[in-house]
Design an enzyme around this catalytic site. Structure first.
Site, PDB file in Angstrom:
ATOM      1  N   GLU A   1       0.822  -1.395   0.514  1.00 10.52           N
ATOM      2  CA  GLU A   1       0.147   0.061   0.365  1.00 10.52           C
ATOM      3  C   GLU A   1       1.665   1.077   0.035  1.00 10.52           C
ATOM      4  O   GLU A   1       0.310   2.139  -1.010  1.00 10.52           O
ATOM      5  CB  GLU A   1      -1.214   0.070   1.388  1.00 10.52           C
ATOM      6  CG  GLU A   1      -1.822   0.783   1.525  1.00 10.52           C
ATOM      7  CD  GLU A   1      -3.124   1.775   0.438  1.00 10.52           C
ATOM      8  OE1 GLU A   1      -2.828   0.560  -0.123  1.00 10.52           O
ATOM      9  OE2 GLU A   1      -3.084   2.277   0.463  1.00 10.52           O
ATOM     10  N   ASP A   2       1.871   1.444   0.247  1.00 11.22           N
ATOM     11  CA  ASP A   2       2.439   2.792   1.122  1.00 11.22           C
ATOM     12  C   ASP A   2       3.598   2.167   0.463  1.00 11.22           C
ATOM     13  O   ASP A   2       4.488   3.393  -0.034  1.00 11.22           O
ATOM     14  CB  ASP A   2       2.553   2.105   2.204  1.00 11.22           C
ATOM     15  CG  ASP A   2       1.652   2.977   3.481  1.00 11.22           C
ATOM     16  OD1 ASP A   2       0.650   3.088   2.707  1.00 11.22           O
ATOM     17  OD2 ASP A   2       1.665   2.597   4.597  1.00 11.22           O
TER      18      ASP A   2
END
Ligand code: MN
Length: 744
Positions: free
Chosen positions: A77-78
């Protein structure tokens, strides 16, 4: 190798000696590099977060794959990392776990309480593949709650609410009491800071007052159990602020009235020791009647086991006790996760399989089974008794806005929930890209597109189709306005004609002067009253020209046969074609059925329409008659009953059929049949009609002449030809002496 890396790996190896040390090290280094210089809101390096999450899960003694997943949980996600890379580096098992967490995280960005159920549903779907996804998620949430003060206040509140509503109950349901308590307590602190501070303050005071007493009790318990040669660990326990607050609220009592703020826990090695310990305690102090509970022989639903009792302590105060084994303690604190401690390793991949006999396992298996079988999260919600938002459905606009509606809502409700103007101009819908009827019940996750048309006025029948109050009241308002406007238009036409017939000119200014005499407030009121048939045009003329009241115009019978243009072109004024909502054939049909629509052109808007008693069928030339207070009644043009309206041309409305070839519909008609009074004659009439595909609605028999029976039949036919065929068929029967359409 950093100290923390070393500590983590050592910790895992301490409870899982065969853990894959290389895997843990690889995950550690990979995640640290992936997050690079990213910072948390607190300013700390981002990597401290996955590391803390891994540490929480190591405290819970979870397996190496779960710990590696924790380290990697925010990478997809990051950071630039992809699922494919995780699969390659760490295998599909960990890849799937991290992917599950990524999916949950995408759903975390919620802004409204109602939206959490959708979130929750997806969350539960994610765990259907592996419970470890949920365990990592809960640890992730716990660490975020522990560091919540660094968040912006608005975001803080959202996260705290979500924790209180979704994650804390979930942790409790999974039997992880410590986690539930900590999550609740940390959420409570941000959701209700005043209450939190008040409870903490009072608790501090109480602690100071009772400190000596608590020590005394603990000491007494320890020494009594020692005397009995029981190997017992006595610990004290203070209720958490949220649990205290919750109980005070629930029972409406003060903090001082709570008897269970402090409790003691006695942990012993064996099950038999629990009963020995309770014997020692009950022979030393008095037990409070009705407070002894044996959850060892009768475990709770979530597998919880312990003996509970309350005694009257050394200074005559009540003391709550829990007695349990170490294993029971682990189950009580770690719930589902605790089963990992006593698991049978399932083959070489070491995936977590709780022991087969546990209730928690059965619950989970049930959960997973249901999600896989029916893909019906709604049913699941009802089943788990979490009962969060199960009376609602969550749908999206094409732009992704989330609309929460009560269960059973349809696209009409959806349209009004988006905006009243959208509802008022709604003519059709697409659900998940496909045209669907407006009466379709919406389901969780549906994407709903509303098709609008400026010319639309919501049919009043929608009032009973919509289930939300907002939609219903908006429809009522819109149809009332539309009906009033239509009646106003009708009234104006009627008055213009009425004045003309009496040799006068209609003008609003003149009408304005006569308002008082007509007991009306505005010109619009007069027009609407005339349109509704409450006020005759003659009355209005008399009110405007009182001095000429006696001079009524000569009566003039209208001729039935007229050109197709209509009587005075009202059809053009009123010539709005009635629009059926929905664009697909199915939508159209459903909508028509639901509205009992009459496909007639020239009605305009939303005046109620009905057939006159004798009915009318396509092929008949028809006329609409404005019926006071009822709306428009459709008559076949040759109906005798029309004579009654000859002197009121104002009430006649030019209408034509608007038949849809694709959508055959039946229409009402009446037949009068005279048959010989013989057995079986009625049956023969019925069978002629039935064979010709006529639909009999009602039959009335009279015996006016000896030997003959007159039968009046209400039936439904496709059109005039169909009706004539039926009449011809009846005439062809010997026992039928006459058959004809009955006109009123
Ligand atoms: Mn995270």
């Amino acid at each position: 190798m950093t100290t923390r890396q070393y500590e983590l790996v050592e910790r895992v190896l301490s409870y899982q000696p065969n853990a894959d040390e290389a895997l843990l090290n690889r995950a550690y280094v990979y995640a640290m590099k992936a997050h690079g210089n990213q910072k948390r809101a607190s300013g700390a390096p981002f990597f401290s977060h996955p590391l803390e999450v891994a540490a929480i899960l190591a405290e819970m003694r979870l397996d190496d794959a779960t710990i590696a997943t924790a380290l990697l949980h925010d990478t997809i996600e990051d950071t630039e990392v992809t699922r494919g890379e995780i699969d390659t580096m760490f295998g599909r098992e960990i890849g799937t776990l991290v992917d599950g967490l990524t999916k949950i995280k995408k759903l975390d960005l919620v802004t409204k309480k109602a939206e959490q159920a959708e979130n929750f549903r997806k969350l539960l779907l994610a765990i259907s593949s592996d419970i470890r996804v949920l365990l990592v998620k809960l640890a992730d949430r716990l660490h975020n709650m522990r560091t919540l003060e660094h968040m912006k206040p608005a975001k803080r509140r959202i996260v705290a609410e979500e924790t209180m509503d979704i994650y804390a109950p979930l942790a409790g349901r999974m039997g992880m009491q410590w986690l539930r308590e900590e999550l609740e307590d940390r959420a409570f602190r941000w959701l209700n800071p005043e209450a939190y501070a008040a409870v903490v303050d009072r608790l501090k005071m109480l602690r100071e007052q009772t400190q000596g007493l608590i020590d005394e009790i603990e000491h007494a318990l320890t020494s009594k159990l020692e005397e009995a040669k029981l190997q017992a660990v006595v610990s004290r326990r203070e209720k958490k602020p949220y649990a205290i607050w919750n109980k005070m609220e629930r029972k409406q009592i003060s903090l001082e009235q709570l008897s269970d703020i402090y409790g003691f826990r006695i942990v012993v090695p064996e099950v038999g020791d629990c009963y020995r310990a309770i014997a020692v305690i009950h022979t030393t102090w008095h037990a409070v009647p009705g407070r002894f509970k044996d959850y060892i022989s009768n475990p709770k639903q979530n597998d919880y086991q312990s003996i509970h009792t309350t005694i009257v302590g050394p200074r005559h105060q009540r003391v709550e006790l829990q007695i349990r084994t170490e294993r029971m303690h682990d189950v009580a604190e770690y719930g589902v996760a605790a089963h990992a401690l006593y698991k049978d390793i399932n083959g070489a991949n070491g995936s977590m399989v709780p022991s087969q006999d546990s209730n928690a396992y059965r619950w989970l298996r049930h959960l997973v089974g249901m999600l896989l079988d029916g893909d019906n999260p709604e049913e699941f919600l009802e089943h788990t008794k979490l009962e969060l938002f199960q009376d609602q459905v969550f749908c999206f606009t094409p732009k992704g806005r989330l609309i929460a509606l009560p269960r059973g809502a349809n696209p009409i409700d959806f349209a009004y929930a988006v905006h009243t103007d959208i509802g008022n101009t709604c003519v059709g819908t697409k659900i998940n890209g496909r045209p669907m009827p407006l009466v379709t019940e919406l389901r969780n996750g549906d994407e709903v597109e509303i098709i609008t048309s400026e010319a639309q006025i919501p049919p009043s029948a929608w009032q009973s189709l919509a289930i939300t109050g907002k939609a219903r009241s908006a429809i009522r308002r819109a149809t009332r306005d539309a009906v009033r406007a239509q009646y106003g238009k009708l009234g104006r036409e009627i008055l213009v004609r009425g004045f003309q017939r009496r040799g006068k000119t209609f003008s609003e200014d003149n009408l304005n002067l006569a308002l008082k005499r007509l007991s009306q407030k505005t010109v619009e009121d007069v027009l609407a009253a005339v349109g509704r048939g409450e006020l005759g045009s003659a009355e209005v003329v008399r009110a405007v020209y009182p001095e000429e009241a006696q001079a009524e115009p000569p009566k003039r019978r209208r001729k039935i046969k007229r050109s197709d243009e209509g009587w005075f072109g009202l059809g053009k004024v009123m010539g709005l074609k009635f629009r059926w909502p929905g664009s697909s054939g199915r939508a159209k049909k459903d909508a028509k059925d639901a509205f009992s629509g009459i496909p007639i052109r020239g009605l305009g808007g939303d005046l109620p329409v009905s057939f006159a008693d004798g009915g009318a069928v396509p092929g008949d030339r028809i006329v609409g008659i404005l019926t006071p207070g009822q709306g428009i009644t459709i008559y076949p043009i040759h109906a005798e009953a029309l004579k009654a309206f000859d002197e009121e041309p104002e009430r006649w409305i030019d209408v034509t059929w608007d038949i849809d070839e694709d959508n055959p519909q039946r229409f009402p008609a009446k037949l009068a049949v005279t048959v010989l009074n013989e057995p079986g004659s009625l049956a023969q009439v019925a069978s002629v009609i039935g064979e010709a595909d006529g639909n009999i609605q009602n039959i009335k028999m009279t015996n006016r002449v000896a030997d003959y029976t007159e039968i009046l039949i209400d039936l439904e036919v496709w059109d005039l030809k169909h009706l004539n065929d039926i009449v011809a068929g009846l005439k062809g029967k010997d026992m039928v002496s006459s058959a004809a359409r009955a006109l009123i």
